[in-house]
Design an enzyme around this catalytic site. Structure first.
Site, PDB file in Angstrom:
ATOM      1  N   ARG A 217      34.009  50.310  11.493  1.00  0.00           N
ATOM      2  CA  ARG A 217      34.712  50.227  10.207  1.00  0.00           C
ATOM      3  C   ARG A 217      33.989  51.036   9.154  1.00  0.00           C
ATOM      4  O   ARG A 217      32.799  51.345   9.269  1.00  0.00           O
ATOM      5  CB  ARG A 217      34.878  48.784   9.758  1.00  0.00           C
ATOM      6  CG  ARG A 217      33.580  47.998   9.532  1.00  0.00           C
ATOM      7  CD  ARG A 217      33.046  48.097   8.108  1.00  0.00           C
ATOM      8  NE  ARG A 217      32.047  47.089   7.831  1.00  0.00           N
ATOM      9  CZ  ARG A 217      31.047  47.222   6.972  1.00  0.00           C
ATOM     10  NH1 ARG A 217      30.865  48.374   6.340  1.00  0.00           N
ATOM     11  NH2 ARG A 217      30.192  46.248   6.751  1.00  0.00           N
ATOM     12  N   GLU A 325      35.396  43.580  -0.553  1.00  0.00           N
ATOM     13  CA  GLU A 325      34.241  44.047  -1.328  1.00  0.00           C
ATOM     14  C   GLU A 325      34.446  45.474  -1.837  1.00  0.00           C
ATOM     15  O   GLU A 325      33.926  45.846  -2.891  1.00  0.00           O
ATOM     16  CB  GLU A 325      32.983  43.959  -0.465  1.00  0.00           C
ATOM     17  CG  GLU A 325      31.708  44.269  -1.221  1.00  0.00           C
ATOM     18  CD  GLU A 325      30.472  44.107  -0.360  1.00  0.00           C
ATOM     19  OE1 GLU A 325      29.861  45.145  -0.013  1.00  0.00           O
ATOM     20  OE2 GLU A 325      30.116  42.965  -0.032  1.00  0.00           O
ATOM     21  N   ARG A 329      38.844  48.503   3.319  1.00  0.00           N
ATOM     22  CA  ARG A 329      37.963  48.459   4.482  1.00  0.00           C
ATOM     23  C   ARG A 329      38.821  48.895   5.670  1.00  0.00           C
ATOM     24  O   ARG A 329      39.765  48.191   6.042  1.00  0.00           O
ATOM     25  CB  ARG A 329      37.401  47.053   4.709  1.00  0.00           C
ATOM     26  CG  ARG A 329      36.247  46.675   3.767  1.00  0.00           C
ATOM     27  CD  ARG A 329      34.949  47.291   4.254  1.00  0.00           C
ATOM     28  NE  ARG A 329      33.866  47.144   3.311  1.00  0.00           N
ATOM     29  CZ  ARG A 329      33.001  46.135   3.315  1.00  0.00           C
ATOM     30  NH1 ARG A 329      33.132  45.151   4.171  1.00  0.00           N
ATOM     31  NH2 ARG A 329      32.007  46.099   2.445  1.00  0.00           N
ATOM     32  N   CYS A 373      28.602  47.831  -2.820  1.00  0.00           N
ATOM     33  CA  CYS A 373      27.222  47.413  -2.554  1.00  0.00           C
ATOM     34  C   CYS A 373      26.373  48.603  -2.121  1.00  0.00           C
ATOM     35  O   CYS A 373      26.758  49.347  -1.211  1.00  0.00           O
ATOM     36  CB  CYS A 373      27.196  46.340  -1.470  1.00  0.00           C
ATOM     37  SG  CYS A 373      25.534  45.678  -1.206  1.00  0.00           S
ATOM     38  N   THR A 375      23.987  48.706  -0.269  1.00  0.00           N
ATOM     39  CA  THR A 375      23.560  48.626   1.129  1.00  0.00           C
ATOM     40  C   THR A 375      24.487  49.417   2.044  1.00  0.00           C
ATOM     41  O   THR A 375      24.100  49.808   3.144  1.00  0.00           O
ATOM     42  CB  THR A 375      23.512  47.165   1.627  1.00  0.00           C
ATOM     43  OG1 THR A 375      24.832  46.606   1.585  1.00  0.00           O
ATOM     44  CG2 THR A 375      22.566  46.335   0.770  1.00  0.00           C
ATOM     45  N   ARG A 382      29.984  50.644   9.707  1.00  0.00           N
ATOM     46  CA  ARG A 382      29.304  49.719  10.618  1.00  0.00           C
ATOM     47  C   ARG A 382      29.978  49.854  11.979  1.00  0.00           C
ATOM     48  O   ARG A 382      31.188  49.677  12.106  1.00  0.00           O
ATOM     49  CB  ARG A 382      29.395  48.279  10.128  1.00  0.00           C
ATOM     50  CG  ARG A 382      28.659  47.302  11.030  1.00  0.00           C
ATOM     51  CD  ARG A 382      28.662  45.875  10.479  1.00  0.00           C
ATOM     52  NE  ARG A 382      27.809  45.036  11.296  1.00  0.00           N
ATOM     53  CZ  ARG A 382      28.205  44.412  12.408  1.00  0.00           C
ATOM     54  NH1 ARG A 382      29.449  44.531  12.819  1.00  0.00           N
ATOM     55  NH2 ARG A 382      27.360  43.675  13.101  1.00  0.00           N
ATOM     56  N   ARG A 413      23.727  39.660  15.248  1.00  0.00           N
ATOM     57  CA  ARG A 413      24.274  38.469  14.608  1.00  0.00           C
ATOM     58  C   ARG A 413      25.246  37.777  15.556  1.00  0.00           C
ATOM     59  O   ARG A 413      25.514  38.266  16.657  1.00  0.00           O
ATOM     60  CB  ARG A 413      24.934  38.820  13.279  1.00  0.00           C
ATOM     61  CG  ARG A 413      26.056  39.832  13.343  1.00  0.00           C
ATOM     62  CD  ARG A 413      26.457  40.243  11.927  1.00  0.00           C
ATOM     63  NE  ARG A 413      27.739  40.915  11.882  1.00  0.00           N
ATOM     64  CZ  ARG A 413      28.317  41.352  10.763  1.00  0.00           C
ATOM     65  NH1 ARG A 413      27.705  41.187   9.604  1.00  0.00           N
ATOM     66  NH2 ARG A 413      29.496  41.936  10.777  1.00  0.00           N
ATOM     67  N   GLU A 418      27.714  37.416  10.251  1.00  0.00           N
ATOM     68  CA  GLU A 418      26.474  36.841   9.726  1.00  0.00           C
ATOM     69  C   GLU A 418      26.585  35.326   9.638  1.00  0.00           C
ATOM     70  O   GLU A 418      27.606  34.788   9.214  1.00  0.00           O
ATOM     71  CB  GLU A 418      26.205  37.421   8.337  1.00  0.00           C
ATOM     72  CG  GLU A 418      24.735  37.388   7.939  1.00  0.00           C
ATOM     73  CD  GLU A 418      23.877  38.369   8.722  1.00  0.00           C
ATOM     74  OE1 GLU A 418      22.807  37.961   9.198  1.00  0.00           O
ATOM     75  OE2 GLU A 418      24.285  39.522   8.866  1.00  0.00           O
TER      76      GLU A 418
END
Length: 521
Positions: A217, A325, A329, A373, A375, A382, A413, A418
């Site tokens: 993604r 977020e 996505r 974000c 990160t 990902r 994970r 998570e």
């Protein structure tokens, strides 16, 4: 934590003025001085009521009597009610100077909060007043949730450039790169990627693996809208409406087909709560964001569920989340052995979607794809697979797999993401940790290499699998002392005391500490 009385006494009480900002932050600040805990109506990490209703209870359980606990609750309610009545009608707003003071005060207590540690008062003072307010909003999540790791979110597509002195340092800290000598480059081409098999095919069957669940993604944000943290309800609804034209084109294309569903009240494609939950349970739709305290403080989960929905291709192998977020996505998933196949499909899907968006998607010349974000900035990507590692997970956790994976640059994970459990057969989700200063092609190649090495570690693991010796446990506890100052069990552990115990008591004692050793946070 519950020893003594084992008692928790609570009430639900509406504090609309203290909770005027949509969070329990101010109520918590006041309640803490009264010995009270405040949380959402459904418990820890759940949202407050729309009318400001929160759950309050005395914090004490130990060295206090049952009667004293209930009396403390009564007294606390009285004082909290007085604070609510004394609160100005505007309620809850925190001044810039108060925010600055809070950020400075957190520096000595939260060494792992990157936003707090990167915040510089002199840089803040150098900004124009309107930029000071905008800048501080980027740090709201980390300030209100100081246990954050990153602690900041971009609010506008140009924030990474407008506030570059701050974000550049934050990116360097998190991604462990020197941006004075390196910049991010996006590249989906496998040519020249180190570690790529000679034929360029990332075939998991060549590693002796069966077909696996594969998912890739990436995130995208539209240039013409604020990022989710600063969107109004009108912004969210308008973005969803405008994306509807893009989805109509995808649905009409035989290559994609499918449908769009929305959870926005009144939307033409609205689905009910039951249908929404079924999609969440199937990992097709994202869960309720309003329950996430970090997204709530940042503003990203605001106006839930307005402007939220999901496009699904006919085969459910290509989905686009709207209003999570990031604005979008985009993800592709399938069960198979060729990582190239799911990667190539995502690339084709991203190209089609971006070509149809008026004004394009946000990018930074040095940092790559702009995401909310920091990160995720760079690729926003990902890439992951679900793989069974029964020997490495023989103790029922992913602890050992994580230890090995970390040395390979991989994250491990649970199957559902998570903080979710691993599969009963030891199935875990693994993905490369890097997103930034690495290309899209390098990420997928790193996943392939990591799978190969993790599989080798699994095969080398003894059949008994996973049992940790007492001496290994002791070494782990000692090693954690310097890294986890807030872990009471780790900090209280004393090697000399442990050595003084009889062998059977040593084993029994160490078992009491297993949770804190395996979950040092």
């Amino acid at each position: 934590t519950n020893i003594g009385t084992g008692m928790r006494a609570s009430v639900h009480i509406a504090l609309p003025k203290l909770c005027a900002d949509g969070t329990e932050r101010k109520a918590k600040e006041i309640a803490k001085t009264l010995g009270l805990s405040v949380r959402g109506k459904g418990g820890e990490h759940t949202p407050i009521g729309k009318d400001g209703t929160v759950d309050i209870s005395p914090s004490a359980r130990f060295c206090i009597s049952e009667a004293e606990i209930v009396t403390a609750l009564y007294q606390g309610i009285s004082k909290l009610k007085a604070a609510e009545e004394a609160e100005g009608g505007g309620g809850g707003a925190v001044s810039n100077e108060d925010k600055v003071a809070q950020l400075v005060g957190l520096k000595s207590k939260y060494a792992n909060n990157i936003a707090v540690q990167t915040f510089d008062v002199d840089y803040y003072r150098s900004l124009a007043p309107e930029l000071q307010t905008r800048f501080l909003k980027c740090l709201d999540s980390g300030r209100e949730n100081p246990d954050s790791n990153m602690g900041c979110y971009a609010n506008q597509p140009d924030d990474y450039e407008t506030f570059r002195p701050f974000f550049e340092k934050a990116l360097e800290r998190y991604h462990k790169v020197d941006l004075k000598v390196k910049k991010h480059t996006n590249d989906w081409n496998f040519a020249g990627v180190a570690g790529l098999p000679a034929d360029g095919v990332l075939d998991l069957s060549k590693l002796g693996l069966p077909p696996l669940s594969m998912r890739v993604r990436t995130g995208r944000n539209l240039n013409r809208f604020p990022l989710p943290a600063s969107m109004t309800r009108e912004d969210r609804v308008k973005l969803e409406q405008e994306m509807g034209a893009v989805f109509d084109q995808l649905i009409a294309d035989p290559q994609f087909g499918g449908q769009y569903v929305s959870i926005t009240p009144g939307h033409a494609k609205h689905i009910d709560d039951k249908a929404y939950q079924e999609l969440v349970d199937s990992n097709i739709m994202f869960k309720d964001m309003s329950a996430d305290p970090y997204l709530k403080s940042s503003g990203i989960s605001g106006d839930w569920p307005y402007g939220r929905g999901c496009y699904m291709s006919a085969d459910k192998g290509f989905n686009i989340w709207v209003g999570e977020e990031d604005h979008l996505r985009i993800m592709c998933m399938q069960k198979g052995v060729l990582l190239n196949a799911v990667f190539d499909r995502l690339k084709a899907a991203v190209d089609v979607v971006e070509s149809k968006i008026e004004g394009g998607c946000a990018r930074h010349p040095d940092f790559g794809v702009v995401t909310s974000c920091p990160t995720n900035i760079g690729t926003g990507m990902r890439a992951s697979v679900h793989i069974a590692l029964p020997k490495l997970c023989a103790d029922g956790t992913e602890r050992k797999a994580k230890e090995i994976a970390k040395t390979l640059g991989l994250s491990v994970r649970g199957k559902g993401g998570e903080h979710t459990p691993i599969g009963k057969d030891g199935t875990v989700d693994i993905s490369p940790s890097a997103r930034f200063c690495i290309s899209e092609a390098e990420i997928v190649t790193a996943l392939y290499q990591g799978i190969s090495k993790l599989k080798a570690a699994e095969e080398a693991e003894g059949g008994g699998g996973g049992a940790v010796s007492n001496e290994d446990k002791v070494a782990q506890l000692v090693g954690l002392k310097s890294k986890y100052a807030n872990n009471i069990a780790v900090q209280t552990f004393d090697v000399d005391y442990y050595r003084s115990l009889a062998p059977e008591l040593q084993t029994r004692f160490l078992k009491c500490l297993d949770s804190g050793r395996e979950n040092p946070d």
